[in-house]
Motif scaffolding. Structure first.
Motif, PDB file in Angstrom:
ATOM      1  N   ALA A 127       0.819  -1.213   0.000  1.00 17.47           N
ATOM      2  CA  ALA A 127       0.000   0.000   0.000  1.00 17.47           C
ATOM      3  C   ALA A 127       0.850   1.260   0.000  1.00 17.47           C
ATOM      4  CB  ALA A 127      -0.933   0.005   1.213  1.00 17.47           C
ATOM      5  N   LEU A 128       2.009   1.205   0.643  1.00 19.98           N
ATOM      6  CA  LEU A 128       2.863   2.385   0.762  1.00 19.98           C
ATOM      7  C   LEU A 128       4.057   2.347  -0.182  1.00 19.98           C
ATOM      8  CD1 LEU A 128       2.894   2.701   4.673  1.00 19.98           C
ATOM      9  CD2 LEU A 128       1.399   3.875   3.046  1.00 19.98           C
ATOM     10  N   LEU A 151      -9.593  -2.994  -3.363  1.00 25.55           N
ATOM     11  CA  LEU A 151      -9.619  -1.555  -3.574  1.00 25.55           C
ATOM     12  C   LEU A 151      -9.692  -0.894  -2.205  1.00 25.55           C
ATOM     13  CD1 LEU A 151     -12.093  -1.397  -6.585  1.00 25.55           C
ATOM     14  CD2 LEU A 151      -9.767  -0.467  -6.602  1.00 25.55           C
ATOM     15  N   LEU A 152      -8.751  -0.003  -1.934  1.00 27.29           N
ATOM     16  CA  LEU A 152      -8.673   0.627  -0.618  1.00 27.29           C
ATOM     17  C   LEU A 152      -8.414   2.130  -0.760  1.00 27.29           C
ATOM     18  CD1 LEU A 152      -6.340  -2.116  -0.219  1.00 27.29           C
ATOM     19  CD2 LEU A 152      -7.593  -1.837   1.897  1.00 27.29           C
ATOM     20  N   ILE A 153      -8.949   2.886   0.154  1.00 31.84           N
ATOM     21  CA  ILE A 153      -8.584   4.285   0.287  1.00 31.84           C
ATOM     22  C   ILE A 153      -7.446   4.355   1.298  1.00 31.84           C
ATOM     23  CG2 ILE A 153      -9.304   6.572   1.050  1.00 31.84           C
ATOM     24  CD1 ILE A 153     -10.504   5.822  -1.596  1.00 31.84           C
ATOM     25  N   ILE A 154      -6.311   4.881   0.876  1.00 34.84           N
ATOM     26  CA  ILE A 154      -5.145   5.012   1.746  1.00 34.84           C
ATOM     27  C   ILE A 154      -5.032   6.472   2.167  1.00 34.84           C
ATOM     28  CG2 ILE A 154      -2.668   4.689   1.976  1.00 34.84           C
ATOM     29  CD1 ILE A 154      -4.267   2.088   1.578  1.00 34.84           C
ATOM     30  N   ARG A 204      -8.892   2.132   4.292  1.00 32.50           N
ATOM     31  CA  ARG A 204     -10.333   1.836   4.336  1.00 32.50           C
ATOM     32  C   ARG A 204     -10.687   1.028   3.095  1.00 32.50           C
ATOM     33  NH1 ARG A 204     -14.422   5.127   2.329  1.00 32.50           N
ATOM     34  NH2 ARG A 204     -12.969   6.889   2.247  1.00 32.50           N
ATOM     35  N   ARG A 205     -11.147  -0.185   3.320  1.00 32.01           N
ATOM     36  CA  ARG A 205     -11.425  -1.082   2.198  1.00 32.01           C
ATOM     37  C   ARG A 205     -12.766  -0.771   1.556  1.00 32.01           C
ATOM     38  NH1 ARG A 205     -12.222  -6.883   3.936  1.00 32.01           N
ATOM     39  NH2 ARG A 205     -14.421  -6.438   3.594  1.00 32.01           N
ATOM     40  N   LEU A 206     -12.760  -0.684   0.222  1.00 29.78           N
ATOM     41  CA  LEU A 206     -13.989  -0.503  -0.538  1.00 29.78           C
ATOM     42  C   LEU A 206     -14.460  -1.805  -1.167  1.00 29.78           C
ATOM     43  CD1 LEU A 206     -13.263   2.860  -2.431  1.00 29.78           C
ATOM     44  CD2 LEU A 206     -14.373   2.530  -0.210  1.00 29.78           C
ATOM     45  N   GLY A 207     -13.532  -2.621  -1.604  1.00 31.90           N
ATOM     46  CA  GLY A 207     -13.899  -3.874  -2.254  1.00 31.90           C
ATOM     47  C   GLY A 207     -12.772  -4.880  -2.170  1.00 31.90           C
ATOM     48  N   THR A 208     -13.127  -6.155  -2.309  1.00 32.12           N
ATOM     49  CA  THR A 208     -12.137  -7.229  -2.266  1.00 32.12           C
ATOM     50  C   THR A 208     -12.653  -8.397  -3.095  1.00 32.12           C
ATOM     51  OG1 THR A 208     -10.783  -8.599  -0.790  1.00 32.12           O
ATOM     52  CG2 THR A 208     -13.096  -8.349  -0.205  1.00 32.12           C
ATOM     53  N   PRO A 243      -5.951  -8.595   7.939  1.00 31.17           N
ATOM     54  CA  PRO A 243      -6.562  -7.611   7.040  1.00 31.17           C
ATOM     55  C   PRO A 243      -5.979  -6.234   7.247  1.00 31.17           C
ATOM     56  CG  PRO A 243      -8.080  -8.221   8.794  1.00 31.17           C
ATOM     57  CD  PRO A 243      -6.917  -9.154   8.894  1.00 31.17           C
ATOM     58  N   LEU A 244      -5.781  -5.515   6.150  1.00 25.15           N
ATOM     59  CA  LEU A 244      -5.232  -4.172   6.239  1.00 25.15           C
ATOM     60  C   LEU A 244      -6.235  -3.215   6.865  1.00 25.15           C
ATOM     61  CD1 LEU A 244      -2.700  -2.590   5.607  1.00 25.15           C
ATOM     62  CD2 LEU A 244      -3.570  -2.168   3.315  1.00 25.15           C
ATOM     63  N   ASP A 245      -7.507  -3.407   6.547  1.00 31.46           N
ATOM     64  CA  ASP A 245      -8.576  -2.614   7.149  1.00 31.46           C
ATOM     65  C   ASP A 245      -9.278  -3.480   8.176  1.00 31.46           C
ATOM     66  OD1 ASP A 245     -10.744  -1.107   7.871  1.00 31.46           O
ATOM     67  OD2 ASP A 245     -11.635  -0.979   5.879  1.00 31.46           O
TER      68      ASP A 245
END
Length: 359
Positions: free
Chosen positions: A123-124, A148-151, A158-162, A341-343
């Motif tokens: 992510a970073l 799909l995540l908002i970083i 914040r996860r939007l989809g997986t 999980p990241l989120d």
């Protein structure tokens, strides 16, 4: 960034690449060394990564790779400011091998240890070469994850989809294996698809009537298998057409969901990371998507899309600098995690994978 340059050793062992890197982080990020040792030859006879073989290889290699990274960077362990190591998610035997070595090195040297989520590294990873405007929409697309995540910053995803079943990279690998192509499957499919007719074989369009931004690739794997059976025996031309048809459908699915998420999120930057993000066709399509959406597009250099330790070192440093790293006592007590999980606030997604139900 810190005024005083910080030397950070990164260690990565979550799948089948044993990696170590040394970063010098001050006003800019400088990668002093990045060593990656793959295991393709060991796993090739089995058609995929064998966890037990991977774990043994990591245990044999991690100290050697770390020593190589330090030597190439002309840095000794006492010079380090931090040791950052993948603590999950991944194949647990490999994660244990790398993280246990990192613990031992930290205890022996007194250099603080930062456990890193492998997904945080991806992510970073765009920060290895300048970064992107925050918050950005991240398409994390690899052999084990498609999300799909908002970083919004280190430790803020914040996860939007997986994916609800298989990851995109897994689908590429399985398609390649079905056609007898060498591992890794993604690059093999991309090479073969260049000479193929992408319209020859019909592929499904997953989740067309479903709201949200999730992904599904299991249907494409089934369609490839059925098409291959009907066209058997496969000659080189048919293989190329099948590869092209699959690749076009898989990328179209990724683009469709990403476009919807980008419009909903309002993010001004789109970032792609993970092994599948090294696919040149996908990168081109994402760049075009960003342009028509009025957003910037960035992706790490190809060597930082696949698993590497430079991204782990950067993530560890940024987490530490943001005050989000655990105490040394907690870091040394942390048990490696096969799932992480990241989120952590996102609702669980239950689907089906090659080993059955998964979350």
């Amino acid at each position: 960034m810190s005024e005083q340059p910080q030397l950070v050793l990164g260690l990565e062992s979550s799948c089948d690449d044993t990696a170590a890197a040394v970063l010098c982080i001050g006003e800019d990020v400088e990668v002093l060394s990045s060593i990656v040792r793959g295991q393709d030859a060991a796993h090739a006879p089995f058609g995929g990564v064998v966890p037990e073989i991977a774990a043994r290889a990591h245990a044999d290699l991690i100290d050697i790779v770390a020593e190589e990274a330090l030597a190439e960077a002309e840095v000794s362990v006492p010079d380090l400011s931090l040791i950052a190591a993948t603590a999950g998610p991944g194949l647990i035997g490999g994660v244990m091998a790398g993280f246990t070595f990192a613990k031992g090195l930290s205890i022996a040297s007194g250099v603080p240890l930062v456990p890193v989520n492998h997904l945080e590294g991806h992510a970073l990873s765009v920060g290895l070469e300048g970064g992107a405007e925050l918050p950005y929409l991240l398409l994390l697309v690899s052999g084990g994850h498609t999300q799909l995540l908002i970083i919004e910053g280190p430790g803020q995803a914040r996860r939007l989809g997986t994916t609800i079943d298989d990851a995109a990279g897994e689908a590429f690998d399985k398609t390649a294996k079905l056609m007898g192509l060498p591992a890794p499957g993604g690059p093999a499919i991309e090479r073969l698809a260049r000479d193929g007719d992408a319209e020859r074989f019909a592929m499904p369009r997953p989740l067309l009537g479903r709201e949200g931004y999730d992904f599904s690739f299991s249907g494409m794997k089934t369609a490839v298998r059925q098409a291959a059976q009907e066209a058997a025996p496969l000659n080189e031309s048919t293989k190329a057409d099948l590869a092209a048809s699959f690749q076009k459908a898989a990328i179209a699915h990724l683009i469709r969901q990403t476009e919807r998420a980008l419009a909903q999120s309002g993010a001004k930057a789109l970032v792609a990371a993970g092994g599948v993000a090294s696919n040149s066709v996908l990168r081109s399509e994402l760049e075009a998507l960003a342009e028509r959406s009025g957003a910037s597009f960035k992706a790490p250099a190809l060597r930082y899309c696949t698993d590497n330790a430079a991204m782990i070192a950067l993530a560890g440093y940024q987490l530490h600098a943001a005050g989000l790293a655990p105490s040394q006592e907690d870091a040394l007590a942390l048990a490696p995690r096969p799932r992480w999980p990241l989120d952590g606030e996102a609702a669980p997604v239950i689907g089906r994978g090659k080993r059955g139900a998964k979350v």
